[in-house]
Design a protein around this motif. Structure first.
Motif, PDB file in Angstrom:
ATOM      1  N   UNK A  30       0.737  -1.256   0.060  1.00  0.00           N
ATOM      2  CA  UNK A  30      -0.087  -0.071  -0.169  1.00  0.00           C
ATOM      3  C   UNK A  30       0.898   1.194  -0.041  1.00  0.00           C
ATOM      4  N   UNK A  31       1.703   1.316   0.836  1.00  0.00           N
ATOM      5  CA  UNK A  31       2.876   2.600   0.820  1.00  0.00           C
ATOM      6  C   UNK A  31       3.588   2.528  -0.373  1.00  0.00           C
ATOM      7  N   UNK A  32       4.175   1.641  -1.126  1.00  0.00           N
ATOM      8  CA  UNK A  32       4.796   1.758  -2.397  1.00  0.00           C
ATOM      9  C   UNK A  32       3.736   2.153  -3.442  1.00  0.00           C
ATOM     10  N   UNK A  33       2.679   1.601  -3.429  1.00  0.00           N
ATOM     11  CA  UNK A  33       1.484   2.141  -4.385  1.00  0.00           C
ATOM     12  C   UNK A  33       1.248   3.370  -4.366  1.00  0.00           C
ATOM     13  N   UNK A  34       0.984   3.924  -3.079  1.00  0.00           N
ATOM     14  CA  UNK A  34       0.485   5.298  -2.741  1.00  0.00           C
ATOM     15  C   UNK A  34       1.848   6.210  -3.105  1.00  0.00           C
ATOM     16  N   UNK A  35       2.848   5.891  -2.910  1.00  0.00           N
ATOM     17  CA  UNK A  35       3.930   6.594  -2.961  1.00  0.00           C
ATOM     18  C   UNK A  35       4.325   6.915  -4.496  1.00  0.00           C
TER      19      UNK A  35
END
Length: 123
Positions: free
Chosen positions: A86-91
């Motif tokens: 989720x963090x990588x996708x949002x970033x």
């Protein structure tokens, strides 16, 4: 009085954003981001009345930008590596939209400032 104008502009911008983003796609979100940021850049270079700035600049463009931000919300996954994915996708998404936004805000600003300078030199 200024807050009332900002609220009215926000209602208009939210309506426009909701209509444009009924079925969000990547191309539509990038285009909406480019248009909103380009117009915001143009508004920052233009010397207009404080009432127009309140309605259009803060109200309409501010709420339309928030509609694009809500459309960026990623779907939730089920699994052990959910926070990392989720963090990588949002970033990645935020980075791309920030790059598009900054680029078009600068282009909008430079279009108005360059056009004004050219007009003054030619007349």
């Amino acid at each position: 009085m200024t807050w009332v104008l900002v609220a009215l502009g926000g209602a208009v911008g939210s309506t426009i954003g909701a209509l444009l983003l009924r079925r969000p796609s990547s191309a539509l979100l990038v285009t909406a981001t480019a248009v909103v940021c380009g117009l915001a850049g143009m508004m920052s270079a233009q010397h207009v009345s404080s009432r127009v700035t309140a309605v259009v600049g803060y109200g309409v463009l501010g709420s339309a930008a928030s509609m694009v931000a809500f459309a960026l919300a990623a779907p939730m996954w089920v699994g052990g590596d959910v926070p990392v994915r989720s963090t990588v996708s949002a970033a990645k998404k935020v980075g791309m939209y920030c790059a598009v936004g900054v680029t078009f805000a600068l282009l909008g600003y430079l279009a108005v400032r360059g056009g004004t300078t050219l007009y003054r030199k030619l007349t």
